[in-house]
Design an enzyme around this catalytic site. Structure first.
Site, PDB file in Angstrom:
ATOM      1  N   ASP A   8       0.798  -1.223   0.000  1.00 12.48           N
ATOM      2  CA  ASP A   8       0.000   0.000   0.000  1.00 12.48           C
ATOM      3  C   ASP A   8       0.839   1.286   0.000  1.00 12.48           C
ATOM      4  OD1 ASP A   8      -0.924  -2.350   1.341  1.00 12.48           O
ATOM      5  OD2 ASP A   8      -2.726  -1.298   1.981  1.00 12.48           O
ATOM      6  N   GLU A  39      -4.534   2.055  -2.795  1.00 14.52           N
ATOM      7  CA  GLU A  39      -5.792   2.543  -2.194  1.00 14.52           C
ATOM      8  C   GLU A  39      -5.600   3.657  -1.164  1.00 14.52           C
ATOM      9  OE1 GLU A  39      -8.015   0.352   0.537  1.00 14.52           O
ATOM     10  OE2 GLU A  39      -6.296   0.062   1.828  1.00 14.52           O
ATOM     11  N   ASN A  40      -4.347   3.884  -0.712  1.00 15.17           N
ATOM     12  CA  ASN A  40      -4.073   4.972   0.237  1.00 15.17           C
ATOM     13  C   ASN A  40      -3.161   6.038  -0.373  1.00 15.17           C
ATOM     14  OD1 ASN A  40      -3.718   2.180   2.213  1.00 15.17           O
ATOM     15  ND2 ASN A  40      -5.366   3.614   2.625  1.00 15.17           N
ATOM     16  N   ASN A  67     -10.385  -1.502   0.665  1.00 13.08           N
ATOM     17  CA  ASN A  67     -11.528  -0.860   1.311  1.00 13.08           C
ATOM     18  C   ASN A  67     -11.548   0.659   1.144  1.00 13.08           C
ATOM     19  OD1 ASN A  67      -9.189  -1.280   3.061  1.00 13.08           O
ATOM     20  ND2 ASN A  67     -10.352  -0.173   4.606  1.00 13.08           N
ATOM     21  N   HIS A  68     -10.385   1.250   0.758  1.00 10.39           N
ATOM     22  CA  HIS A  68     -10.344   2.703   0.543  1.00 10.39           C
ATOM     23  C   HIS A  68     -10.447   3.093  -0.941  1.00 10.39           C
ATOM     24  CE1 HIS A  68      -9.641   3.972   4.658  1.00 10.39           C
ATOM     25  NE2 HIS A  68      -8.736   3.018   4.792  1.00 10.39           N
ATOM     26  N   HIS A 153      -6.497  -8.318   0.120  1.00 12.60           N
ATOM     27  CA  HIS A 153      -6.481  -7.154   0.997  1.00 12.60           C
ATOM     28  C   HIS A 153      -7.263  -7.452   2.272  1.00 12.60           C
ATOM     29  CE1 HIS A 153      -5.685  -2.860   1.348  1.00 12.60           C
ATOM     30  NE2 HIS A 153      -6.891  -2.725   1.893  1.00 12.60           N
ATOM     31  N   HIS A 180      -0.304  -2.629   6.520  1.00 12.51           N
ATOM     32  CA  HIS A 180       0.771  -1.631   6.423  1.00 12.51           C
ATOM     33  C   HIS A 180       2.037  -2.022   7.185  1.00 12.51           C
ATOM     34  CE1 HIS A 180      -2.037   1.914   5.083  1.00 12.51           C
ATOM     35  NE2 HIS A 180      -2.292   0.786   4.471  1.00 12.51           N
TER      36      HIS A 180
HETATM   37 FE   FE2 Z   1      -6.956  -1.131   3.282  1.00 12.50          FE
END
Ligand code: FE2
Length: 272
Positions: A8, A39-40, A67-68, A153, A180
């Site tokens: 990520d 996604e981040n 999810n982001h 994920h 992370h």
């Molecule tokens: Fe995530």
């Protein structure tokens, strides 16, 4: 085939680490393909079209999500027109975008990339195991694609390890994202699938999972609402997994963690 998966990307430090190190790594490691979870990438929350372009220019071939994925609403609008950006495949039918993509790895070779989201301590999506079974029913490693990469994920190491064994021998790499923090279990499973429970983030590790420490500490110690979380701004560590596969079988021959720059101790694939 040699490919690198990057965990990520968290905000600018993550993107800067990619820009700084990836062009040299592509050459030094003879990489045929690079996939990164993005996604981040936009200040810790979601991804924009501009950031996608930046990452493609830095040498990333395909970007996965989680999810982001929709934190930046513009992603909902452009993802249908951008096959190099995936979102988890087990979102409900009708969700914009796609969860499976292909990278041209040169010399006529294809790397198939599947993005899936776990369910323990996560949003209740469709069963990722059943969804994987459905995807793999129409895909054969070494035939449909020279290599297959699964970005799973999720939060729980148990669910990610279970998925690794579930797809062992059917994909080239099963790698986790989302926590992370890189795990020290890079290995090749008995059936020939490379595996690591979590790739770790590309971001500033002097932080709480990539975010400036102050707000999370206030939340944990005093249970008070705080300002919006901000990305920690120190030098990012590039964090990922390197895999070399047999082009005929698609199974892993080598699997190494890769960490470069920033606060984490560096580690490089041993190619000789
Ligand atoms: Fe995530």
């Amino acid at each position: 085939m040699r490919f690198l998966f990057l965990g990520d990307l968290v905000g600018r430090p993550g993107r800067d680490a990619v820009k700084k190190h990836l062009p040299d790594l592509r050459r030094e490691l003879g990489l045929d393909a690079v996939v990164a979870n993005g996604e981040n990438a936009a200040a810790g929350f979601g991804i924009t079209k501009k950031i996608c372009e930046e990452m493609f220019e830095s040498g990333v071939d395909l970007i996965t999500g989680g999810n982001h994925s929709w934190d930046q609403r513009e992603a909902l609008a452009f993802i249908d027109d951008e096959p190099r950006l995936l979102r988890p495949h087990n979102y409900p039918a009708g969700t914009p975008g796609r969860g499976v993509g292909v990278v041209d790895a040169g010399r006529g070779r294809k790397l198939l990339v599947i993005n899936m989201m776990a369910r323990l301590y996560m949003d209740p999506l469709d069963d990722p195991f059943a969804t994987m079974k459905a995807v793999l029913s129409s895909v054969r490693l070494g035939a449909t694609a020279n290599a297959i990469l699964l970005d799973f994920h999720g939060e729980a190491s148990s669910e990610k390890m279970a998925m690794g064994h579930y797809v062992d021998g059917k994909v080239s790499l099963c790698v986790g994202t989302h926590t992370h923090v890189p795990t020290a279990d890079t290995m090749i499973l008995p059936g020939g699938t490379a595996y690591q429970t979590d790739a770790g983030m590309c971001g500033d590790y002097d932080s709480v999972i990539g975010m400036d420490k102050q707000a999370p500490l206030a939340r944990f110690t005093r249970k008070l609402p705080t300002e919006k979380l901000q990305v920690a701004k120190g030098e990012g560590t590039l964090c990922g997994v390197f895999v070399e596969t047999d082009d005929k079988t698609g199974l892993a021959l080598k699997a190494f963690p890769l960490r470069k720059g920033g606060r984490l101790q560096a580690t490089q694939p041993q190619l000789v």
